[in-house]
Design an enzyme around this catalytic site. Structure first.
Site, PDB file in Angstrom:
ATOM      1  N   SER A   1      37.980  44.814  41.836  1.00  0.00           N
ATOM      2  CA  SER A   1      37.896  45.757  40.720  1.00  0.00           C
ATOM      3  C   SER A   1      36.642  46.615  40.744  1.00  0.00           C
ATOM      4  CB  SER A   1      37.969  44.998  39.398  1.00  0.00           C
ATOM      5  OG  SER A   1      36.849  44.144  39.282  1.00  0.00           O
TER       6      SER A   1
ATOM      7  N   HIS B   1      43.895  42.377  39.252  1.00  0.00           N
ATOM      8  CA  HIS B   1      44.039  43.841  39.350  1.00  0.00           C
ATOM      9  C   HIS B   1      45.139  44.278  40.310  1.00  0.00           C
ATOM     10  CE1 HIS B   1      40.489  44.670  36.902  1.00  0.00           C
ATOM     11  NE2 HIS B   1      40.060  43.525  37.404  1.00  0.00           N
TER      12      HIS B   1
ATOM     13  N   LYS C   1      46.023  42.799  31.877  1.00  0.00           N
ATOM     14  CA  LYS C   1      45.969  44.122  32.516  1.00  0.00           C
ATOM     15  C   LYS C   1      47.366  44.734  32.528  1.00  0.00           C
ATOM     16  CE  LYS C   1      41.646  42.739  34.130  1.00  0.00           C
ATOM     17  NZ  LYS C   1      41.380  41.414  33.591  1.00  0.00           N
TER      18      LYS C   1
END
Ligand SMILES: Cc1ncc(COP(=O)(O)O)c(C=O)c1O
Length: 440
Positions: free
Chosen positions: A233, A261, A293
Site C-alpha cells: 500500500s 489491498h 477496503k
C-alpha cells in the site's frame, strides 16, 4: 500568570533540576532508591503521560512542522461518503485518500443490506460468537469468502489489524521462524512479536534474499512462516506469487498473503493476487484480507484449510475473546462481494484509470517508484516538508491526497500517495497531475 506565580514556578523548576542532578550523581556512585524514595517527586516523569517518550517525540514533530509552516495533514473530516470525490470543510474535493477502490462503500445495495441486517439482528452481537452464538450472515459471509478463494473455510474477525496479530501471534511460537517482506504491514510485525518466534525481514520483493535466509536458517526451527502482501500500500507493487509457492514448498514453510489491498483490485475479476498470478487457492496456506477496503465493511478474514480455520475459530484469542462482527458490517461485506462478482467491469474501470494515471504521471516526469499502476500510485517527492506542503496546496485547489512522511517511509522517499477508484475520471486525473506539476 502574575509575577509572584512566575517566580514561584521558576523556583519549583530550579528545585526540581537540582534534585535531578543530585539524584544522577548519587546513582552514578552506586546508590539505589528505596521504594518510598522511588515514588518521590524526582520520579514524577515516570507517572506523567506528558513525559512519555512517544508523546514528547510527537510534540517535537508537531512544533517542527508548525515552525516550518506545514499544516497538519492528519484527521481531516470527511462530511459524506469518501469515494472518487468527498466533502471536506464544506467543499467538494477530488479524493485520492480512501481505500474505497470499487466505490462500494456508499453503494445503495450495500447500504440497504446493512439497513436490513440492523432491522433483523440489531447493531451488535454483543459477545464472542463461541459463547453468544452466530448469526446466519456470519456463516454466509465466511462461506462466500472461502468459495472465492476455492479453499475449505474462512473466518472473520472484527478488525483487520487484529486478524494478523491474533492469527500469527497464536499459530507460531518461540521454536518457530517468521520471515517477512521488510515493507510488511505493522499488524503482521506485531503478530510476529507477540508469537515470540524469531523474526527476520527480507529486502522488499527480493525473493533471492528470502531463499538465502531459508537456506541458512530453516534447519534450526520447527514451523516457518513467510509473510508477504498481495499489493503493497505504500508502493503499489506486488511479489512473484508463483515463485513464492515454489520456495515455500521447497523449504517446507507456510506461506501467508495479506490481501488487504489486492482483493477486489488484482485479477480480471478481482479475486486478488492468485488470479493475477494464476495460482490455485490451496497453494497458499493462509489467505488474509480486510473487510474495510473493497468489501466496504470493517474487520478482517482468514481463508484456508478447515484445520487452520477450526483451530483459529476455537483458540485464536482475537476471535475467541472478542465480540463477533456486527451483523450490518457482515451484510455490507457480503453485499460488496456479491457486487464484485456480478460487476467485474468495476475492476476493469479501476485498472484502466489507474494505468492512465501512471502513464500520464510518468510522461510528466514524476517518480512513481515501482508501482505497477493498480489502484496505489505514489509520487515520490523526496522530502517530508515538500510532500506535506504539496498535499496542503493541492487541498486548497480542491484535490485531497495524503502525504506519506518520515518515519512511515525513509525521508528521501517521502511522497504523495494516490489511491485510485473505479469512479475517478480522466478529467479528474488530468486536472490533478497538471495542478501538481504547476505547484511543484
Ligand atoms: C496490508 C494491511 N494489512 C492489514 C491492515 C489492517 O486492516 P484494517 O485497517 O482493516 O484493520 C491494513 C490496513 O490498512 C493493511 O494495509
Amino acid at each position: 500568570m502574575t509575577s509572584l506565580n512566575l517566580a514561584k514556578s521558576l523556583k519549583q523548576k530550579l528545585i526540581q533540576q537540582t534534585l535531578e542532578k543530585k539524584l544522577k550523581k548519587a546513582e552514578s556512585e552506586g546508590w539505589k532508591p528505596t521504594p518510598q524514595q522511588t515514588s518521590s517527586s524526582a520520579f514524577n516523569k515516570h507517572c506523567q503521560f506528558d513525559q512519555h517518550p512517544g508523546y514528547k517525540q510527537l510534540q517535537i514533530i508537531k512544533n517542527g512542522a508548525k515552525s516550518l509552516g506545514v499544516p497538519s495533514p492528519f484527521f481531516k473530516i470527511h462530511q459524506g461518503v469518501a469515494g472518487a470525490t468527498s466533502i471536506i470543510d464544506d467543499q467538494e474535493v477530488i479524493n485520492f485518500a480512501s481505500y474505497n477502490y470499487l466505490n462500494l462503500s456508499g453503494h445503495p445495495e450495500v447500504n440497504q443490506a446493512a439497513i436490513d441486517a440492523i432491522h433483523q439482528y440489531g447493531t451488535s452481537v454483543s459477545a464472542s460468537r463461541i459463547v453468544s452464538g452466530e448469526r446466519p450472515i456470519h456463516q454466509e459471509l465466511e462461506a462466500a469468502i472461502a468459495a472465492t478463494y476455492e479453499v475449505e473455510d474462512a473466518l472473520v474477525y472484527v478488525s483487520g489489524h487484529a486478524t494478523n496479530v491474533s492469527t500469527i501471534g497464536y499459530l507460531f511460537g518461540p521454536k518457530d521462524l517468521i520471515i517477512h517482506d521488510e515493507y510488511i504491514h505493522n499488524s503482521s510485525v506485531v503478530g510476529s512479536q507477540l508469537s515470540g518466534a524469531k523474526r527476520i525481514p527480507f529486502a522488499h520483493n527480493d525473493l533471492d534474499a528470502l531463499e538465502k535466509i531459508l537456506t541458512e536458517n530453516r534447519h534450526q526451527f520447527e514451523q516457518v512462516l513467510i509473510v508477504v502482501e498481495g499489493l503493497y500500500s505504500m508502493d503499489g507493487d506486488y511479489p512473484d506469487l508463483a515463485r513464492l509457492v515454489d520456495i515455500k514448498q521447497q523449504h517446507h514453510a507456510f506461506l501467508m498473503v495479506d490481501e488487504a489491498h489486492s482483493f477486489g483490485v488484482l485479477g480480471a475479476s478481482g479475486k486478488g493476487l492468485r488470479e493475477e498470478a494464476h495460482v490455485a487457492g490451496q497453494d497458499v496456506d493462509i489467505w488474509m484480507g480486510t473487510l474495510s477496503k473493497t468489501l466496504s465493511g470493517c474487520g478482517g478474514y482468514i481463508a484456508g484449510s478447515s484445520a487452520l480455520i477450526e483451530n483459529l475459530r476455537y483458540l485464536s484469542p482475537g476471535f475467541l475473546y472478542s465480540v463477533g462482527l456486527p451483523a450490518p458490517t457482515a451484510a455490507a461485506a457480503l453485499a460488496s462481494l456479491q457486487i464484485i462478482q456480478k460487476e467485474p467491469q468495476r475492476i476493469q474501470k479501476l485498472k484502466s484509470i489507474s494505468q492512465s494515471f501512471i502513464r500520464q504521471a510518468k510522461a510528466m516526469g514524476f517518480n512513481t517508484g515501482d508501482s505497477v499502476g493498480m489502484a496505489v500510485i505514489p509520487i515520490i517527492l523526496g522530502s517530508s516538508v515538500k510532500a506535506a506542503n504539496a498535499s496542503a496546496a493541492l487541498l486548497e485547489k480542491g484535490i485531497n491526497v495524503q502525504p506519506i512522511l518520515y518515519p512511515a517511509v525513509p525521508e528521501r522517499s517521502a511522497r504523495l500517495r494516490f489511491f485510485l477508484s473505479s469512479e475517478h475520471t480522466e478529467e479528474q486525473i488530468k486536472l490533478t497531475l497538471n495542478t501538481l506539476k504547476t505547484l511543484l
